[in-house]
Design an enzyme around this catalytic site. Structure first.
Site, mmCIF file in Angstrom:
data_model
loop_
_atom_site.group_PDB
_atom_site.id
_atom_site.type_symbol
_atom_site.label_atom_id
_atom_site.label_comp_id
_atom_site.label_asym_id
_atom_site.label_seq_id
_atom_site.Cartn_x
_atom_site.Cartn_y
_atom_site.Cartn_z
ATOM 1 N N GLU A 1 71.379 -20.100 76.541
ATOM 2 C CA GLU A 1 70.167 -19.277 76.705
ATOM 3 C C GLU A 1 70.408 -17.833 76.288
ATOM 4 O OE1 GLU A 1 71.201 -21.469 78.932
ATOM 5 O OE2 GLU A 1 69.535 -22.863 79.226
ATOM 6 N N HIS B 1 64.382 -25.772 89.489
ATOM 7 C CA HIS B 1 63.420 -25.969 88.393
ATOM 8 C C HIS B 1 61.988 -25.604 88.804
ATOM 9 C CE1 HIS B 1 66.666 -28.539 86.846
ATOM 10 N NE2 HIS B 1 66.069 -28.548 85.678
#
Lengths: 328, 330
Positions: free
Chosen positions: B64, B133
């Site tokens: 990322e 999440h």
């Protein structure tokens, strides 16, 4: 072959001049720091000049540079005017970043200088992106990304080398290995201290050179840049160097001995190059005096420019937080 | 099917926006994890690889920080990248690049460099995917000067916000709520652009103002329906733009209704709802007839079990109850 360093006198003198300009510019910065005209952090490049000069000399105007917070050397080698640099150090709006960045954050759009980045490792992803943009736009440019051995500890180093490798991006990763990340010695920080092996593990061509030898740095960089420009993907160049001074302006330096520093000083890039030139009859005392005099005049003019500079009006504090357009 | 009658899912709206962007500007390309061959973890980018090729639909490794940073560098060097991050929790791995680089470089460089980058991030709870999440961390990003933060809650905004974001010279974060991807709505063919500067009143009313964004807006609208059945006429504001906040639209509504409930799926402490409440307190205090109320996510890591997750998130009934307490104090 362009790998051989041009050994003509003018060019060799130019290399020496660049290193001396950096060294003396920073000596003046120390004075101004002690006079509290330069504030905050000041990370000196003293001892590492051969790296930026040797590498940047092999780049063209269309190439890009990403540097760290210890980037005065890169900025000067790239040709950013000492006047705008010094004005930046003094926090004046005539500075290259209007005094917003200071010593650690030199940017220069014209010369494709994408910053002094003061987060260790933080510049590597940027360099990958700049190279990606160049490649996608069909520009045959190289991005030279400078970072220290401390950056190798960071995840961003590994992520960025890998990304550059799988996309075969035109990046020259230049590791300025000065053996310490602040006070943390390389052999205490890294299980594998052969940094080239790390790059090789990402299938990136790697070389290690004596970073105190400007001719070695220049030759290795020239070779790597030619390879990258020929479309052979990213390269990694470790320059083994040493920082003669504290990490920033003051630290007790309990992490290394005085003897160690002195030993390295004797191997300094300027003293070494000067004596090599002398031994080969390529340099006279007058030459050195002239280079130093010219550098001092340039630095004096830069200080005068910076001192005469004006503070940015406080009303402009929030300007550029949100841009109104993308600069052309 | 005629164009006027066309309905669209939020997911399809996002995809059409991406396709438009890729067609409109050769400088635009997509980067992210599993956006290509896999088709996108929420299937937003499905089919784009086949249409635009690997050069412009770039599958990235699970890095990322590197690919978000590469997006920043590419934007600084003249491209108009769109980066996708699978979920807001993963965006924390790129926080250095977003906060230390994207948000700072234009100012720090004295305006020499802009960062015209768009980052799309899936956010929010409700899918039973637990505590790594499901969070709503967009409020954190709304804290950062130098970023524009968008939260499309409608199919129309999902369809048109991206184009406006790409024109913006600043880094724009677009938070797509994971519970909205399957929402379907007709798309007004007369609308071909939206602004990314203003909040919008989605339901006009006079009795109480409900402020929300993302899936919180959907819940606020549901609460407004409940309240309407009880004779309480709620006005519902869709924040749309979390940074910079459109304070005037909020204050104008406060003048009208004199009562406010702020809905925020994020945690209450130090939240965006706290910022909105404080702005009303600072600038609209004398227009209020009742204390400010907030309905926020409960301060727990999101649990997996459905009954627990439902209890952790603001629900329409909670919002309606908060509104009721302002209109008819007991």
């Amino acid at each position: 072959m362009t790998d051989k360093v041009r050994l003509d006198r003018a060019y060799l003198h130019h290399l020496l001049r660049q290193m001396i300009r950096i060294r003396r510019f920073e000596a003046k910065c120390v004075e101004l720091y002690q006079a509290q005209k330069i504030l905050g952090f000041l990370h000196l490049y003293d001892g590492e000049e051969a790296v930026s000069v040797g590498v940047i000399e092999t780049l063209g105007p269309g190439d890009a540079i990403v540097a760290t917070y210890r980037e005065h050397g890169q900025a000067i080698a790239r040709g950013i005017g000492m006047d705008r640099l010094m004005a930046e150090m003094l926090g004046k709006q005539e500075g290259c970043c209007r005094g917003r960045g200071g010593s650690m954050h030199i940017f220069d759009r014209k010369s494709r200088f994408y910053g002094g980045n003061a987060i260790v490792g933080g510049g590597l992803p940027l360099a990958v992106g700049v190279a990606l943009a160049d490649k996608m736009a069909g520009r045959n440019s190289v991005t030279a990304c400078f970072f220290g051995d401390g950056a190798v500890d960071e995840g961003e180093f590994h992520e960025s080398l890998n990304l550059a490798a799988i996309w075969q991006l035109p990046v020259l990763f230049v590791c300025e290995n000065n053996l310490y990340s602040m006070g943390m010695a390389l052999e205490r920080a890294e299980a594998e201290t052969d940094l080239g092996r790390k790059a090789s593990s990402y299938r990136i061509a790697a070389a290690s050179v004596d970073g105190m030898d400007i001719i070695a740095v220049e030759a290795a960089a020239r070779h790597a840049v030619a390879q990258i420009r020929a479309g052979n993907g990213p390269h990694f160049l470790e320059c083994r160097t040493y920082r003669f001074r504290a990490h920033s302006m003051y630290d007790a330096q309990q992490y290394r001995t005085r003897e160690e520093v002195e030993t390295w000083r004797k191997k300094g890039p300027i003293v070494r190059f000067q004596s090599w030139l002398r031994d080969n009859g390529l340099l006279q005392d007058d030459d050195i005096r002239q280079i130093e005099t010219e550098a001092d005049a340039e630095i004096g003019a830069a200080v005068a420019f910076a001192e005469a500079g004006t503070p940015e009006p406080v009303e402009e504090l929030e300007r550029f937080v949100m841009m109104t357009e993308v600069p052309a | 099917m005629s164009e006027a009658a066309a309905t669209l899912t939020y997911r399809e709206a996002c995809k059409q926006a991406l396709r438009d962007a890729l067609k409109a500007d050769p400088r635009t390309f997509l980067m992210g994890e599993d956006i290509g061959r896999y088709g996108g973890c929420y299937a937003v980018t499905k089919g784009l690889l086949e249409e635009f090729g690997e050069e412009r639909i770039r599958d990235t490794p699970l890095s990322e920080s590197a690919y978000v940073g590469a997006g920043i560098g590419a934007a600084m060097a003249g491209m108009r990248p769109i980066v996708e991050i699978m979920t807001v929790n993963f965006s924390l791995l790129a926080l250095d690049q977003i906060v230390n680089n994207a948000a700072t470089i234009p100012h720090m460089s004295g305006g020499q460099f802009a960062v015209p980058l768009v980052i799309r991030i899936a956010t929010g709870g409700g899918r039973r995917v637990a505590a790594q999440h499901s969070h709503s961390l967009e409020g954190w990003y709304a804290h950062i000067p130098g970023l524009r933060v968008l939260a499309p809650a409608t199919v129309e905004d999902a369809r048109w916000m991206l184009a406006a974001a790409l024109v913006d010279p600043n880094p724009v974060l677009i938070f797509e709520h994971i519970m909205l991807y399957n929402v379907e709505a007709p798309l007004d063919p007369a609308v071909t652009a939206v602004d990314i500067a203003h909040a919008k009143i989605r339901r006009a009313g006079s009795g109480v103002t409900l402020i929300g964004y993302g899936n919180g807006l959907v819940k606020a609208l549901a609460a407004a329906e409940q309240l309407a059945g009880e004779g309480v006429d709620a006005e519902v504001i869709d924040l749309r733009v979390l940074r910079p906040l459109d304070t005037p639209t909020i204050l104008a509504s406060v003048v009208k209704t004199r009562r406010v409930v702020i809905v925020d799926e994020g945690w209450r402490s130090g939240s965006l709802s706290a910022e909105i409440g404080m702005r009303i307190a600072e600038q609209g205090f004398f227009d209020l007839d009742a204390p400010l109320r907030r309905v926020c996510g409960r301060e727990v890591p999101m649990p997996y079990a459905p009954h627990l997750e439902d209890a952790a998130l603001p629900q329409p009934a909670d919002i309606a109850a908060a509104a009721r307490s302002l209109v008819r104090p007991t």
